[in-house]
Enzyme design. Structure first.
Site, PDB file in Angstrom:
ATOM      1  N   SER A 114       0.832  -1.207   0.000  1.00 45.52           N
ATOM      2  CA  SER A 114       0.000   0.000   0.000  1.00 45.52           C
ATOM      3  C   SER A 114       0.867   1.258   0.000  1.00 45.52           C
ATOM      4  CB  SER A 114      -0.915  -0.003   1.231  1.00 45.52           C
ATOM      5  OG  SER A 114      -1.634   1.197   1.343  1.00 45.52           O
ATOM      6  N   GLN A 119      -0.373   8.516   7.064  1.00 47.18           N
ATOM      7  CA  GLN A 119      -0.281   9.147   8.383  1.00 47.18           C
ATOM      8  C   GLN A 119       1.176   9.255   8.804  1.00 47.18           C
ATOM      9  OE1 GLN A 119      -2.415   7.103  11.448  1.00 47.18           O
ATOM     10  NE2 GLN A 119      -1.840   8.538  13.062  1.00 47.18           N
ATOM     11  N   GLY A 130       4.142   4.679  15.567  1.00 47.22           N
ATOM     12  CA  GLY A 130       4.180   4.427  14.133  1.00 47.22           C
ATOM     13  C   GLY A 130       5.276   3.474  13.691  1.00 47.22           C
ATOM     14  N   GLU A 131       5.767   2.626  14.600  1.00 52.64           N
ATOM     15  CA  GLU A 131       6.859   1.720  14.223  1.00 52.64           C
ATOM     16  C   GLU A 131       6.437   0.768  13.111  1.00 52.64           C
ATOM     17  OE1 GLU A 131       9.744  -1.763  16.102  1.00 52.64           O
ATOM     18  OE2 GLU A 131       8.860  -0.265  17.452  1.00 52.64           O
ATOM     19  N   ARG A 132       5.176   0.350  13.124  1.00 53.53           N
ATOM     20  CA  ARG A 132       4.712  -0.555  12.067  1.00 53.53           C
ATOM     21  C   ARG A 132       4.822   0.104  10.693  1.00 53.53           C
ATOM     22  NH1 ARG A 132      -0.508  -0.693  10.201  1.00 53.53           N
ATOM     23  NH2 ARG A 132      -1.128  -2.516   8.975  1.00 53.53           N
ATOM     24  N   GLU A 139      -1.740   4.416  21.951  1.00 49.36           N
ATOM     25  CA  GLU A 139      -1.990   4.208  20.528  1.00 49.36           C
ATOM     26  C   GLU A 139      -2.157   2.726  20.217  1.00 49.36           C
ATOM     27  OE1 GLU A 139      -0.068   5.365  16.226  1.00 49.36           O
ATOM     28  OE2 GLU A 139       1.056   4.120  17.613  1.00 49.36           O
ATOM     29  N   ASN A 140      -1.264   1.899  20.741  1.00 51.15           N
ATOM     30  CA  ASN A 140      -1.329   0.472  20.454  1.00 51.15           C
ATOM     31  C   ASN A 140      -2.562  -0.191  21.054  1.00 51.15           C
ATOM     32  OD1 ASN A 140       1.083  -0.429  18.892  1.00 51.15           O
ATOM     33  ND2 ASN A 140       2.174   0.589  20.548  1.00 51.15           N
ATOM     34  N   ARG A 190      -5.638   0.829  19.048  1.00 47.90           N
ATOM     35  CA  ARG A 190      -5.642   0.178  17.737  1.00 47.90           C
ATOM     36  C   ARG A 190      -5.701  -1.347  17.857  1.00 47.90           C
ATOM     37  NH1 ARG A 190      -3.552   3.333  13.394  1.00 47.90           N
ATOM     38  NH2 ARG A 190      -2.890   5.418  14.036  1.00 47.90           N
TER      39      ARG A 190
END
Length: 298
Positions: free
Chosen positions: A66, A74, A91-93, A125-126, A129
């Site tokens: 993607s 983001q 945002g490590e992923r 965040e984790n 989500r």
């Protein structure tokens, strides 16, 4: 960031927490945050305190495809880590997938936060989500409690969960390593693990649950049988020790009064001027309610 400011953030949820950090404080003469910008991907490193440890390879590959088509939608939230170097806050992923996609630069939002706030954001965040497995979530909570003196109530407000959710998550860390591995791998659900955490042999029960594909309700029934067996064994030990003490009317009345008040069976055993009080509970929810009634602070 001061303790007062940190406390004011409690209970305001992920959007408010990150939103507050996204904006400079009105009391500051100059903004303490940088504008969004592109930075070389090799100048960004992961946060070693990030509670998330597991990243599904197939999921990363999907995100990488993607990103090749649409880029990173983001930006990744980072903080300074030296001259032109940055450490990921959230945002490590996306960062990992961007590496797989071969990106040379990535969009970032630079924020000036301390270790405590960075860890808060990463956990919130984790959790919001649902990116953390149950064990990673528990370890993140433990880290905040151990390093920054959080109470379970404060943690619940930070992550938007109940204190009982935090307490039940932390109990998972009491499981034997073999069961924790099953939980981390997804072979065992958090509901299964919570049901067997206080049993006499969690490893054996965990293996039985996985082998037979048992439901959480089945696991709870197994745990209840284990508790009943343990209680029966204790009763037999008491009888074999020759304990034939007959309780007086006042003791029986006090037991009934305490049982009615707590909603849990209470037994008293006098020994000289002292004695023991035994309170029986059948679920973690009952234990949590007992702790609340007794005024537990943590």
């Amino acid at each position: 960031m001061s303790e007062d400011v940190s406390k004011k953030r409690l209970g305001r949820g992920l959007a408010a927490l990150i939103g507050e950090i996204d904006q400079p404080s009105a009391a500051q003469a100059k903004p303490s945050v940088s504008a969004d910008r592109l930075v070389p991907i090799e100048h960004v490193s992961r946060n070693p305190r990030n509670p998330r440890r597991s990243f599904d390879t197939a999921d990363l590959e999907d995100l990488s495809r993607s990103i090749r088509q649409h880029g990173i939608v983001q930006p990744i939230m980072v903080r300074g880590a030296g001259a032109d170097r940055f450490e990921i806050i959230a945002g490590e992923r996306r960062w990992r997938a961007a590496q797989m996609a071969g990106l040379v630069e990535i969009p970032v939002i630079v924020r000036d936060v301390d270790d405590k706030t960075a860890l808060e954001i990463a956990i919130v965040e984790n959790v919001q989500r649902s990116d953390l497995n149950a064990l990673e979530e528990a370890q993140g909570y433990e880290q905040l409690i151990a390093q920054y003196d959080y109470t379970q109530n404060d943690l619940g407000e930070v992550i938007g969960k109940s204190r009982s959710h935090v307490a039940n998550s932390l109990r998972l860390l009491k499981l034997p390593e073999e069961v924790r591995a099953m939980l981390a791998e997804g072979a065992l659900s958090a509901g299964h693990a919570r049901a067997i955490v206080s049993t006499s042999d969690p490893v054996a029960l965990a293996k039985l649950i996985v082998r037979d594909g048992l439901s959480v309700r089945d696991a709870e029934r197994l745990a209840q049988k284990d508790a009943e067996k343990a209680n029966s064994s204790r009763d037999l030990e008491t009888k074999s020790a020759g304990s034939t003490e007959t309780k007086d009317a006042d003791t029986v009345a006090l037991e009934k009064s305490l049982t009615d008040f707590l909603g849990l069976k209470v037994q008293l055993a006098h020994k000289g001027q002292g004695g023991q009080m035994r309170i029986e509970y059948k679920s973690l929810e009952q234990l949590d309610e007992l702790c609340r009634l007794l005024g537990e602070k943590n």
